[in-house]
Every structure is written in structure tokens, then in C-alpha cells.
Design a protein around this motif. Structure first.
Motif, PDB file in Angstrom:
ATOM      1  N   ILE A  93       0.843  -1.197   0.000  1.00 57.46           N
ATOM      2  CA  ILE A  93       0.000   0.000   0.000  1.00 57.46           C
ATOM      3  C   ILE A  93       0.875   1.243   0.000  1.00 57.46           C
ATOM      4  O   ILE A  93       1.801   1.357   0.800  1.00 57.46           O
ATOM      5  N   ASN A  94       0.556   2.174  -0.901  1.00 58.56           N
ATOM      6  CA  ASN A  94       1.256   3.459  -0.894  1.00 58.56           C
ATOM      7  C   ASN A  94       0.619   4.412   0.112  1.00 58.56           C
ATOM      8  O   ASN A  94       1.302   5.048   0.902  1.00 58.56           O
ATOM      9  N   ALA A  95      -0.694   4.533   0.031  1.00 58.39           N
ATOM     10  CA  ALA A  95      -1.407   5.463   0.892  1.00 58.39           C
ATOM     11  C   ALA A  95      -2.871   5.077   0.957  1.00 58.39           C
ATOM     12  O   ALA A  95      -3.399   4.421   0.046  1.00 58.39           O
ATOM     13  N   LEU A 155      -2.589   1.511  -4.122  1.00 53.58           N
ATOM     14  CA  LEU A 155      -1.786   0.362  -3.764  1.00 53.58           C
ATOM     15  C   LEU A 155      -1.297  -0.397  -5.001  1.00 53.58           C
ATOM     16  O   LEU A 155      -1.782  -0.191  -6.105  1.00 53.58           O
ATOM     17  N   TRP A 156      -0.319  -1.248  -4.743  1.00 53.74           N
ATOM     18  CA  TRP A 156       0.212  -2.137  -5.773  1.00 53.74           C
ATOM     19  C   TRP A 156      -0.444  -3.505  -5.601  1.00 53.74           C
ATOM     20  O   TRP A 156      -0.475  -4.046  -4.508  1.00 53.74           O
ATOM     21  N   THR A 157      -0.939  -4.053  -6.727  1.00 55.21           N
ATOM     22  CA  THR A 157      -1.470  -5.408  -6.688  1.00 55.21           C
ATOM     23  C   THR A 157      -0.398  -6.430  -7.077  1.00 55.21           C
ATOM     24  O   THR A 157      -0.566  -7.617  -6.843  1.00 55.21           O
ATOM     25  N   VAL A 193       4.429  -4.360 -10.465  1.00 55.64           N
ATOM     26  CA  VAL A 193       4.411  -3.412 -11.579  1.00 55.64           C
ATOM     27  C   VAL A 193       3.049  -2.793 -11.837  1.00 55.64           C
ATOM     28  O   VAL A 193       2.910  -1.966 -12.749  1.00 55.64           O
ATOM     29  N   VAL A 194       2.040  -3.154 -11.057  1.00 51.22           N
ATOM     30  CA  VAL A 194       0.703  -2.620 -11.304  1.00 51.22           C
ATOM     31  C   VAL A 194       0.176  -1.937 -10.049  1.00 51.22           C
ATOM     32  O   VAL A 194       0.078  -2.551  -8.985  1.00 51.22           O
ATOM     33  N   ALA A 195      -0.156  -0.664 -10.180  1.00 44.57           N
ATOM     34  CA  ALA A 195      -0.711   0.098  -9.067  1.00 44.57           C
ATOM     35  C   ALA A 195      -2.019   0.746  -9.507  1.00 44.57           C
ATOM     36  O   ALA A 195      -2.262   0.949 -10.699  1.00 44.57           O
ATOM     37  N   GLY A 196      -2.847   1.079  -8.551  1.00 40.97           N
ATOM     38  CA  GLY A 196      -4.105   1.733  -8.888  1.00 40.97           C
ATOM     39  C   GLY A 196      -4.810   2.257  -7.674  1.00 40.97           C
ATOM     40  O   GLY A 196      -4.361   2.069  -6.543  1.00 40.97           O
ATOM     41  N   ASP A 197      -5.907   2.949  -7.924  1.00 42.30           N
ATOM     42  CA  ASP A 197      -6.759   3.507  -6.868  1.00 42.30           C
ATOM     43  C   ASP A 197      -8.009   2.658  -6.717  1.00 42.30           C
ATOM     44  O   ASP A 197      -8.626   2.262  -7.699  1.00 42.30           O
ATOM     45  N   TYR A 198      -8.380   2.438  -5.480  1.00 41.97           N
ATOM     46  CA  TYR A 198      -9.561   1.648  -5.177  1.00 41.97           C
ATOM     47  C   TYR A 198     -10.423   2.406  -4.170  1.00 41.97           C
ATOM     48  O   TYR A 198      -9.903   3.174  -3.343  1.00 41.97           O
ATOM     49  N   TRP A 199     -11.747   2.165  -4.266  1.00 42.38           N
ATOM     50  CA  TRP A 199     -12.701   2.894  -3.421  1.00 42.38           C
ATOM     51  C   TRP A 199     -13.617   1.944  -2.672  1.00 42.38           C
ATOM     52  O   TRP A 199     -13.985   0.877  -3.180  1.00 42.38           O
TER      53      TRP A 199
END
Length: 120
Positions: free
Chosen positions: A31-33, A99-101, A104-110
Motif C-alpha cells: 500500500i502506498n497510501a 496500492l500495488w497489486t 508493476v501494477v498500481a491503482g486507486d480503489y474505493w
């Protein structure tokens, strides 16, 4: 897949307190943030508070000194302690995770949102 599950919303009188929780689960590499946003009727969604995995936090000016965000990295859970609540804090509160799944893949989740209502 990543899931964010929020809890802790509800109805409270002005001056009261609530604690929101949001647990992230699923295919999480790191997790980044994580953070909290809110959206009141007829208004745009706005950032309330966010925190990095290194515990750097930032807050909206309107909640500074009243709200505290914290992150339990071991549990992938973010908390928002809300004190001295005001009627203008009434909104649907949404949890967000960047976060990173995988490496090499990161994204935003809600999350799905939780209602906070502060009565005067």
C-alpha cells in the motif's frame, strides 16, 4: 481483486465523536497510501485526510485539529477518528487506497461509502 470495507458511520449530535474504519483485502502487494474523502449532497467529493504507509498525513483545512487519521500497515486498515463533529461534516465518507497489486501494477480503489450525519 481488491476490496475496501468501511464501517463506523452513523448519526451523532454536534460535538460528538465517531471512528471510521476501512479494511483493504484481496490481491495487495503493498500500500502506498490510504485516505478518506467525503461527498455532501449537491457538492463535489473532497479529500478529508490521507496517510502514507510511512505515516505522513495530511488533512483538509476544515478538519485539522478535530480529525485524526491512522494506518495499521499489518492489517491494511485505515482509521479516521472524528471529534468535535459539526453539522457541516455530514456527508457520505469514502475510503480510498492507492496500492500495488503486484510489483508493476498500481491503482486507486474505493469503498462503497458510509453515511455520517451530525445533528445540530
Amino acid at each position: 481483486q481488491v476490496h475496501l470495507v468501511e464501517s463506523g458511520g452513523g448519526l451523532v449530535q454536534a460535538g460528538g465523536s465517531l471512528r471510521l474504519s476501512c479494511a483493504a483485502s484481496g490481491s495487495i502487494f503493498s500500500i502506498n497510501a490510504m485516505g478518506w474523502y467525503r461527498q455532501a449532497p449537491g457538492k463535489q467529493r473532497e479529500l478529508v485526510a490521507a496517510i502514507t504507509s510511512g505515516a505522513y498525513a495530511n488533512y483538509a483545512h476544515s478538519v485539522k485539529g478535530r480529525f485524526t487519521i491512522s494506518l495499521d500497515n499489518a492489517k491494511n486498515t485505515v482509521y479516521l477518528q472524528m471529534n468535535s463533529l459539526k453539522p457541516e461534516d455530514t456527508a457520505v465518507y469514502y475510503c480510498n487506497a492507492n496500492l500495488w497489486t503486484d510489483p508493476v501494477v498500481a491503482g486507486d480503489y474505493w469503498g462503497q461509502g458510509t453515511q455520517v450525519t451530525v445533528s445540530s
